[in-house]
Design a protein around this motif. Structure first.
Motif, PDB file in Angstrom:
ATOM      1  N   SER A  42     -30.507  -3.838  40.259  1.00 53.63           N
ATOM      2  CA  SER A  42     -29.498  -2.863  39.868  1.00 53.63           C
ATOM      3  C   SER A  42     -29.382  -1.762  40.903  1.00 53.63           C
ATOM      4  O   SER A  42     -30.382  -1.360  41.501  1.00 53.63           O
ATOM      5  N   VAL A  43     -28.170  -1.284  41.114  1.00 52.58           N
ATOM      6  CA  VAL A  43     -27.907  -0.250  42.106  1.00 52.58           C
ATOM      7  C   VAL A  43     -27.424   1.014  41.417  1.00 52.58           C
ATOM      8  O   VAL A  43     -26.499   0.978  40.601  1.00 52.58           O
ATOM      9  N   VAL A  44     -28.056   2.144  41.758  1.00 48.38           N
ATOM     10  CA  VAL A  44     -27.619   3.446  41.274  1.00 48.38           C
ATOM     11  C   VAL A  44     -27.207   4.259  42.487  1.00 48.38           C
ATOM     12  O   VAL A  44     -27.998   4.452  43.420  1.00 48.38           O
ATOM     13  N   TRP A  71     -23.362  -4.498  51.766  1.00 45.78           N
ATOM     14  CA  TRP A  71     -24.826  -4.557  51.688  1.00 45.78           C
ATOM     15  C   TRP A  71     -25.281  -4.429  50.241  1.00 45.78           C
ATOM     16  O   TRP A  71     -26.171  -5.156  49.792  1.00 45.78           O
ATOM     17  N   LEU A  72     -24.664  -3.532  49.505  1.00 42.48           N
ATOM     18  CA  LEU A  72     -25.036  -3.351  48.105  1.00 42.48           C
ATOM     19  C   LEU A  72     -24.772  -4.612  47.288  1.00 42.48           C
ATOM     20  O   LEU A  72     -25.577  -4.980  46.424  1.00 42.48           O
ATOM     21  N   ARG A  73     -23.670  -5.296  47.565  1.00 44.26           N
ATOM     22  CA  ARG A  73     -23.394  -6.548  46.850  1.00 44.26           C
ATOM     23  C   ARG A  73     -24.469  -7.589  47.139  1.00 44.26           C
ATOM     24  O   ARG A  73     -24.884  -8.335  46.245  1.00 44.26           O
ATOM     25  N   SER A  74     -24.929  -7.623  48.393  1.00 45.46           N
ATOM     26  CA  SER A  74     -25.975  -8.598  48.746  1.00 45.46           C
ATOM     27  C   SER A  74     -27.283  -8.291  48.025  1.00 45.46           C
ATOM     28  O   SER A  74     -28.064  -9.199  47.716  1.00 45.46           O
ATOM     29  N   ILE A  75     -27.524  -7.014  47.723  1.00 43.78           N
ATOM     30  CA  ILE A  75     -28.710  -6.625  46.972  1.00 43.78           C
ATOM     31  C   ILE A  75     -28.534  -6.960  45.488  1.00 43.78           C
ATOM     32  O   ILE A  75     -29.434  -7.503  44.839  1.00 43.78           O
ATOM     33  N   GLU A  76     -27.362  -6.674  44.952  1.00 48.28           N
ATOM     34  CA  GLU A  76     -27.092  -6.962  43.543  1.00 48.28           C
ATOM     35  C   GLU A  76     -27.146  -8.454  43.262  1.00 48.28           C
ATOM     36  O   GLU A  76     -27.543  -8.880  42.165  1.00 48.28           O
ATOM     37  N   GLU A  77     -26.764  -9.270  44.238  1.00 49.84           N
ATOM     38  CA  GLU A  77     -26.834 -10.726  44.074  1.00 49.84           C
ATOM     39  C   GLU A  77     -28.261 -11.217  43.892  1.00 49.84           C
ATOM     40  O   GLU A  77     -28.488 -12.318  43.379  1.00 49.84           O
ATOM     41  N   PRO A 120     -31.853  -7.865  52.373  1.00 52.94           N
ATOM     42  CA  PRO A 120     -31.582  -8.899  51.378  1.00 52.94           C
ATOM     43  C   PRO A 120     -32.450 -10.144  51.529  1.00 52.94           C
ATOM     44  O   PRO A 120     -32.832 -10.763  50.530  1.00 52.94           O
ATOM     45  N   GLU A 121     -32.754 -10.529  52.751  1.00 55.98           N
ATOM     46  CA  GLU A 121     -33.541 -11.744  52.978  1.00 55.98           C
ATOM     47  C   GLU A 121     -35.004 -11.441  53.286  1.00 55.98           C
ATOM     48  O   GLU A 121     -35.903 -12.113  52.772  1.00 55.98           O
ATOM     49  N   ALA A 122     -35.261 -10.439  54.113  1.00 59.31           N
ATOM     50  CA  ALA A 122     -36.648 -10.111  54.487  1.00 59.31           C
ATOM     51  C   ALA A 122     -37.372  -9.366  53.384  1.00 59.31           C
ATOM     52  O   ALA A 122     -38.602  -9.268  53.393  1.00 59.31           O
ATOM     53  N   GLY A 123     -36.648  -8.838  52.417  1.00 59.66           N
ATOM     54  CA  GLY A 123     -37.252  -8.170  51.273  1.00 59.66           C
ATOM     55  C   GLY A 123     -37.720  -6.766  51.573  1.00 59.66           C
ATOM     56  O   GLY A 123     -37.088  -6.025  52.336  1.00 59.66           O
ATOM     57  N   LEU A 124     -38.858  -6.406  50.985  1.00 58.00           N
ATOM     58  CA  LEU A 124     -39.416  -5.061  51.073  1.00 58.00           C
ATOM     59  C   LEU A 124     -40.589  -5.068  52.044  1.00 58.00           C
ATOM     60  O   LEU A 124     -41.498  -5.893  51.918  1.00 58.00           O
ATOM     61  N   THR A 125     -40.571  -4.150  53.005  1.00 57.29           N
ATOM     62  CA  THR A 125     -41.635  -4.135  54.003  1.00 57.29           C
ATOM     63  C   THR A 125     -42.168  -2.723  54.216  1.00 57.29           C
ATOM     64  O   THR A 125     -41.538  -1.732  53.845  1.00 57.29           O
ATOM     65  N   LYS A 184     -33.751   3.147  55.990  1.00 54.41           N
ATOM     66  CA  LYS A 184     -34.505   1.981  55.516  1.00 54.41           C
ATOM     67  C   LYS A 184     -33.623   0.757  55.293  1.00 54.41           C
ATOM     68  O   LYS A 184     -34.129  -0.355  55.155  1.00 54.41           O
ATOM     69  N   ILE A 185     -32.310   0.962  55.251  1.00 55.57           N
ATOM     70  CA  ILE A 185     -31.378  -0.107  54.908  1.00 55.57           C
ATOM     71  C   ILE A 185     -31.268  -1.129  56.037  1.00 55.57           C
ATOM     72  O   ILE A 185     -31.077  -0.784  57.204  1.00 55.57           O
ATOM     73  N   ASN A 186     -31.414  -2.405  55.654  1.00 53.22           N
ATOM     74  CA  ASN A 186     -31.325  -3.535  56.591  1.00 53.22           C
ATOM     75  C   ASN A 186     -32.377  -3.483  57.688  1.00 53.22           C
ATOM     76  O   ASN A 186     -32.235  -4.133  58.712  1.00 53.22           O
ATOM     77  N   ALA A 187     -33.425  -2.705  57.480  1.00 57.91           N
ATOM     78  CA  ALA A 187     -34.502  -2.599  58.471  1.00 57.91           C
ATOM     79  C   ALA A 187     -35.727  -3.351  57.961  1.00 57.91           C
ATOM     80  O   ALA A 187     -35.821  -3.720  56.794  1.00 57.91           O
TER      81      ALA A 187
END
Length: 252
Positions: free
Chosen positions: A247-249, A237-243, A176-181, A209-212
């Protein structure tokens, strides 16, 4: 407390909370922040975590070799790939990144699906060679053997001349904070270039890959539109991404 014991406690907290902060660890263990930074540096050198500004995140196991990554979370990858394939419509121009999950994605494409696929992955291109109705455009460049994809100026040039409907981006970590790496600087540049030429960017997120996090930042979560995750993914974790507006599928 001895150093090995402190390091083990740090790893336990990291596994529990998904991140650790140097300042908080210093207070918890009653040692200086310099001592904590040394602990984190040594743990990072051993591949146990990824250092970031102010602390550390779990290191991604998705930076292993292609062959090693193929064996990781295979059932989840297949389920996620099937759901990802459902996001593709006939007539679209679809950009597909290299990777083990996207390799599963192309196996799920229906035989009658009429699309154009753009990829910088020779293995993705070869995986569709017998598909009767898919046109494949292979982006050239220097072959980065670790991930079996092309990189460099020639690849960036080729990508820049395409308007795509959707891009399936591969990452080694999403936070959620570090983004995509990802694990390579040039790969990060290529992924940004693909995303900039697509109307929608999707990430197929297998559990490792989640939270890594890995060393090279592709971008913030604002770079993507949708993630596809395993049905058992943590709701918090999904809520933190949606915030963050993503969108989550859920793959079923």
């Amino acid at each position: 407390m001895l150093t090995p014991q402190r390091k083990q406690r740090i790893l336990e907290q990291l596994a529990r909370d998904g991140q650790v902060l140097s300042k908080d660890l210093s207070a918890r263990f009653a040692v200086s922040e310099d001592t904590i930074r040394r602990d984190l540096r040594e743990l990072a050198s051993a591949g146990r975590l990824q250092r970031v500004h102010g602390g550390a995140l779990p290191s991604s196991s998705a930076i292993a070799t292609f062959a090693e990554r193929t064996a990781l979370k295979t059932d989840a990858k297949k389920t996620i790939a099937r759901t990802g394939a459902e996001l593709i419509s006939a007539g679209q121009v679809v950009m597909i990144d290299g990777g083990t999950t996207t390799s599963e994605l192309i196996k799920c494409l229906p035989n009658e699906l009429d699309i154009t696929v753009v990829t910088h992955s020779p293995s993705i291109a070869l995986g569709m060679i017998d598909h009767p109705t898919i046109e494949v455009i292979l982006i050239g460049g220097r072959l980065y053997k670790h991930s079996i994809v092309t990189v460099g100026a020639a690849a960036i040039e080729g990508i820049g001349h395409i308007h795509a409907d959707i891009f399936f981006m591969g990452v080694t970590g999403i936070h959620p904070e570090a983004g995509l790496t990802t694990g390579n600087y040039e790969e990060a540049c290529i992924k940004r270039a693909f995303s900039a030429r697509a109307a929608e960017t999707v990430v197929l997120v297998s559990p490792e890959k989640i939270n890594a996090a890995s060393a090279f930042v592709i971008g913030s979560l604002g770079l993507i539109n949708t993630i596809v995750v395993d049905s058992g993914t943590d709701d918090n974790w999904l809520r933190s991404i949606e915030e963050k507006g993503v969108s989550v599928v859920r793959a079923e």
